[in-house]
Design an enzyme around this catalytic site. Structure first.
Site, PDB file in Angstrom:
ATOM      1  N   THR A 109       0.823  -1.208   0.000  1.00 47.99           N
ATOM      2  CA  THR A 109       0.000   0.000   0.000  1.00 47.99           C
ATOM      3  C   THR A 109       0.858   1.259   0.000  1.00 47.99           C
ATOM      4  OG1 THR A 109      -1.717  -1.166   1.241  1.00 47.99           O
ATOM      5  CG2 THR A 109      -1.818   1.241   1.271  1.00 47.99           C
ATOM      6  N   GLU A 110       1.894   1.263   0.809  1.00 47.25           N
ATOM      7  CA  GLU A 110       2.707   2.466   0.987  1.00 47.25           C
ATOM      8  C   GLU A 110       3.611   2.780  -0.207  1.00 47.25           C
ATOM      9  OE1 GLU A 110       2.716   4.764   3.206  1.00 47.25           O
ATOM     10  OE2 GLU A 110       1.641   3.928   4.917  1.00 47.25           O
TER      11      GLU A 110
END
Length: 199
Positions: free
Chosen positions: A104-105
């Site tokens: 996600t990051e």
């Protein structure tokens, strides 16, 4: 063992023979006494069983590395995953959740920089790295340092929030502001949804 003195027809024993005969009779008496009175001691044996919890079944890190599209080569990524797995055990953080946060990051780009200056695989803010873990921003592009700081920070947040959604929201938005959010927002915000989608 002894010689009978036949001089003058007397069957006499000299002093040395008396002594030897006495020793033999004493030894024989002791042996017979021990034979009839000795009982072998009861030896208690104790079996110690160490209860070991079932070992965690490890994944196939090479297979996992091959399935991830990353800025790191497959060999480096495989060894990084082994390291991440060990850190998760050490700090009590879910391994799958850490992988989902990385996806996600940074989408597994170890050189990623966000618009607010978060860096590396787990998009660690330099000010958080320095204040919480005394780690300089120049080190945050090192994948091993980055995941170490990120996992330790997740563990720290885990200890201060009651559920994973709150921990994830605090990781993304910051712990101070997270405490002001409603439960509905914490459980349904875009970041939490994205992380769970990547699980």
């Amino acid at each position: 063992l002894f010689i009978i003195n036949t001089r003058k027809g007397n069957h006499m024993l000299n002093n040395r023979q008396h002594f030897l005969l006495g020793v033999m009779l004493t030894s024989l008496s002791v042996m017979l006494y021990k034979e009839y009175t000795y009982t072998s001691p009861i030896i208690k044996t104790e079996t110690i069983v160490h209860m070991v919890s079932d070992p965690i079944i490890r994944g196939n890190f090479e297979l996992e590395a091959n399935e991830i599209n990353s800025s790191l080569n497959k060999s480096k990524l495989k060894h990084l995953l082994i390291y991440v797995n060990a850190l998760c055990d050490e700090y009590g953080v879910d391994y799958g959740m850490v992988k989902a946060v990385i996806q996600t990051e940074s989408n597994w780009n170890h050189r990623a920089i966000s618009s607010v200056g978060a860096m590396g695989l787990m998009q660690v803010l330099p000010k958080t790295a320095m204040s919480e873990f005394n780690t300089h921003k120049n080190d945050l592009f090192d994948p091993y340092i980055n995941v170490t700081v990120g996992i330790k920070y997740l563990s720290h947040l885990n200890n201060h929030f009651d559920d994973m959604e709150s921990t994830l929201t605090a990781y993304s938005h910051g712990p101070t502001v997270t405490r002001k959010y409603s439960d509905n927002y914490i459980k349904n915000n875009f970041y939490v949804k994205r992380v769970y989608k990547n699980l």
